[in-house]
Scaffold this active site. Structure first.
Site, mmCIF file in Angstrom:
data_model
loop_
_atom_site.group_PDB
_atom_site.id
_atom_site.type_symbol
_atom_site.label_atom_id
_atom_site.label_comp_id
_atom_site.label_asym_id
_atom_site.label_seq_id
_atom_site.Cartn_x
_atom_site.Cartn_y
_atom_site.Cartn_z
ATOM 1 N N ASP A 99 0.844 -1.190 0.000
ATOM 2 C CA ASP A 99 0.000 0.000 0.000
ATOM 3 C C ASP A 99 0.880 1.240 0.000
ATOM 4 O O ASP A 99 1.869 1.306 0.734
ATOM 5 C CB ASP A 99 -0.880 0.015 1.253
ATOM 6 C CG ASP A 99 -2.357 -0.039 0.921
ATOM 7 O OD1 ASP A 99 -2.811 0.865 0.196
ATOM 8 O OD2 ASP A 99 -3.044 -0.972 1.360
ATOM 9 N N ASP A 198 -3.318 4.514 -2.168
ATOM 10 C CA ASP A 198 -4.449 4.879 -1.327
ATOM 11 C C ASP A 198 -4.912 6.317 -1.561
ATOM 12 O O ASP A 198 -4.089 7.240 -1.606
ATOM 13 C CB ASP A 198 -4.034 4.706 0.146
ATOM 14 C CG ASP A 198 -5.128 5.049 1.119
ATOM 15 O OD1 ASP A 198 -6.092 4.274 1.215
ATOM 16 O OD2 ASP A 198 -5.028 6.095 1.793
ATOM 17 N N GLU A 255 -6.510 3.682 -6.007
ATOM 18 C CA GLU A 255 -7.812 3.885 -5.357
ATOM 19 C C GLU A 255 -8.194 5.316 -5.718
ATOM 20 O O GLU A 255 -7.671 6.265 -5.150
ATOM 21 C CB GLU A 255 -7.721 3.715 -3.837
ATOM 22 C CG GLU A 255 -9.093 3.833 -3.185
ATOM 23 C CD GLU A 255 -9.048 3.992 -1.674
ATOM 24 O OE1 GLU A 255 -10.020 3.570 -1.023
ATOM 25 O OE2 GLU A 255 -8.067 4.541 -1.144
ATOM 26 N N HIS A 328 -10.902 -4.152 2.334
ATOM 27 C CA HIS A 328 -10.817 -3.821 3.756
ATOM 28 C C HIS A 328 -11.745 -2.680 4.159
ATOM 29 O O HIS A 328 -11.883 -2.384 5.351
ATOM 30 C CB HIS A 328 -9.370 -3.451 4.108
ATOM 31 C CG HIS A 328 -8.888 -2.216 3.397
ATOM 32 N ND1 HIS A 328 -8.740 -2.168 2.032
ATOM 33 C CD2 HIS A 328 -8.554 -0.981 3.861
ATOM 34 C CE1 HIS A 328 -8.324 -0.950 1.680
ATOM 35 N NE2 HIS A 328 -8.200 -0.222 2.778
ATOM 36 N N ASP A 329 -12.375 -2.010 3.175
ATOM 37 C CA ASP A 329 -13.299 -0.918 3.458
ATOM 38 C C ASP A 329 -14.753 -1.295 3.186
ATOM 39 O O ASP A 329 -15.645 -0.469 3.371
ATOM 40 C CB ASP A 329 -12.957 0.311 2.603
ATOM 41 C CG ASP A 329 -11.684 1.007 3.055
ATOM 42 O OD1 ASP A 329 -11.337 0.906 4.250
ATOM 43 O OD2 ASP A 329 -11.031 1.656 2.215
#
Length: 559
Positions: A99, A198, A255, A328-329
């Site tokens: 990430d 991210d 993202e 994960h979100d």
């Protein structure tokens, strides 16, 4: 010859390190735990792992608040552990991506600490500070409350799009940007295969910092329209690519929320900023806004199908996509997309097939391959996720009862996918020998990585895409959505020259009759044990998916 688009052939598995495998029995997953389970990932068929942040962090947002971009958080291990993991993964033919969190840092990062000490410090220019007696505007942060936090001993505020302990970096400062690029290149030199990047569309803010009409009872307005994918971001993103990614044969997965479809070419086209990006337009169908969970929708399969079709058409026209149903979100897909009374192994297999054979690189989030479901929590104190806690109190503020607020949070909480991985039916699911940092999902004694039919089905899906007779069609073929099906059925075909593969999924709780317009079919994969067929028709069970080709079809002319 180096294959520049190697990532189109990958199957990427997302690991949430805190919850994957605990090797030292402190209740927290770690790098050695990931290393221990590499053979499991190899057997599953995974070719790349994406590991959520393992960097030094106070863990306010579970690692997305970084205090040292080039250090390993002690609870996960050491840099030597990571080097060993990278070496072992490469031996198994598994690539590693990390990430990349470069919109903000932790407030404990040395840069921010230096900025706080001295208003004349050059590090003040690394962040966004504004002087004044009151907040500079009425923007609401993604995690609730004002985006501005006052310094204790000054009439000065700093900006944070997310939590107050995650101050945003000032990308307008070229010196800061060069520091970021140097860090990225050092990680790539270490041998990682690339990054998932991210919240990258937040790095450019409107410099007028003007207030907006309030959109909530708190008198604040979402900061998104002034801080996400704003004019001028292209200069930062092009420079980022040229100074770092372009120099390596690496993969970059953005993202990138807030990017309109007409701009996808800039992001993923020839010369685009990234290899691929996630599209959240269909994944967030259950809520009006990804950050306001109390604004629920009564979505239909027809609406979902239209969003999915539009997404795939745009991705196909512009470049390559990153296909997912969990991360994960997000909550667990079985709980989100399937009616409660039909949340079975077969339905988990069907929802997997629906997305896995779309055009693009498939992403699997850890334990998705087990058919995991949401974890219901009884009180707000049982949640760890800061976004869940914010949404609970905001829901009450907006007029909902505590029971209703808890319902919204249970449906949408990011803790749903962050529960520890259940490796077996033992206490704590083989994740750890001690109480985990976050409580397990209640179903784990019956749903784990031992003798799991959904897991076996995922292995079949992966093998079909990677090595099966129609692997090239499923990887490289164009995608065409089919209209001559009931509203509750999502059907598409993948076409490569004269070869065609079909995927039909009944995403509803009623039986659906579909005409295949074919005398006989060759079935590659079925989410259920049976297929009810009559001449040219098949009757799909609720939440049934099939992957097949029509025998004797030529030139992809079938519907």
């Amino acid at each position: 010859m180096i294959n520049k688009n190697w990532w189109e052939k990958e199957v990427i598995y997302q690991i949430y390190p805190k919850s994957f495998k605990d090797s030292n029995n402190d209740g927290i997953g770690d790098i050695q735990g990931i290393r221990e389970k590499l053979p499991y990932l190899k057997e599953l068929g995974i070719t790349t792992v994406w590991i959520c942040p393992i960097f030094t962090s106070p863990m306010v947002d579970n690692g997305y608040d970084i205090s040292d971009f080039e250090g390993i958080n002690p609870e996960f291990g050491t840099m030597a552990d990571f080097d060993q993991l990278l070496k072992d993964a490469n031996k198994l033919g598994i690539k590693v991506i990390l990430d990349l969190v470069i919109n903000h840092t932790s407030d404990e990062h040395p840069w921010f600490q230096e900025a706080l000490k001295d208003k004349e410090s050059p590090y003040r220019e690394y962040y966004i500070f504004k002087e004044g007696k009151t907040e500079p505007n009425n923007w609401r942060s993604i995690f609730g409350g004002s985006v501005w936090e006052k310094l204790p001993n000054e009439d000065t505020y700093y900006f944070h799009a997310f939590d107050k302990k995650q101050p945003d970096l000032n990308w307008e400062n070229p010196k800061l940007r060069q520091e970021i690029y140097g860090m990225i290149n050092r990680w790539l030199e270490k041998g990682i295969a690339g990054f998932r990047i991210d919240s990258i569309t937040f790095i450019k803010k409107d410099q007028d910092f003007s207030s907006l009409p309030a959109d909530g009872v708190d008198g604040l307005a979402s900061c998104k329209s002034k801080t996400r994918n704003r004019p001028g971001i292209e200069r930062f993103l092009n420079e980022l690519k040229e100074e770092t990614f372009e120099k390596y044969n690496c993969v970059t997965v953005g993202e990138a929320p807030g990017v309109p479809y007409e701009e996808y070419g800039d992001f993923i086209g020839d010369g685009g900023y990234f290899s691929m990006i996630f599209d959240f337009n269909y994944s967030d169908i259950d809520v009006e806004s990804g950050s306001d969970w109390f604004k629920r929708t009564n979505w239909t399969t027809k609406e979902f199908k239209e969003k999915l079709k539009r997404s795939q058409e745009v991705l196909q026209a512009n470049g390559w996509g990153a296909n997912f149903i969990e991360n994960h979100d997000q909550p667990r897909a079985v709980s989100k997309f399937i009616k409660p009374e039909f949340q079975t192994n077969e339905a988990a297999q069907a929802i997997g097939m629906l997305y896995f054979f779309l055009r693009g690189t498939p992403f699997i989030y850890q334990a998705q391959e087990l058919g995991m479901q949401n974890a219901e929590r009884k009180i707000i104190d049982q949640f760890n996720d800061i976004s869940s806690i914010d949404n609970y109190y905001r829901s009450i503020q907006e007029g909902f009862t505590p029971e209703e607020a808890l319902g919204f949070v249970n449906q949408r909480s990011r803790d749903n996918t962050r529960t520890p991985f259940p490796w077996d039916a033992s206490q704590y699911g083989g994740f750890s020998d001690t109480t985990p940092w976050l409580s397990m999902t209640e179903e784990y004694p019956n749903r784990n990585a031992q003798s799991n039919p959904v897991l076996a089905h995922y292995k079949q899906m992966i093998a079909l895409r990677q090595h099966g007779a129609v692997s090239d069609v499923l990887t490289n073929g164009t995608i065409v959505f089919l209209d001559n099906v009931p509203d509750n059925v999502i059907a598409y075909k993948r076409v490569l020259k004269d070869r065609v593969v079909y995927c039909y999924t009944n995403l509803s709780d009623t039986e659906e009759l579909v005409s295949l317009d074919a005398g006989s079919i060759d079935l590659f994969l079925n989410s259920h044990d049976d297929l009810v067929s009559e001449t040219n028709d098949v009757k799909l069970h609720p939440y049934q998916s099939i992957l097949f080709k029509k025998i004797n079809e030529v030139n992809g002319n079938g519907n």
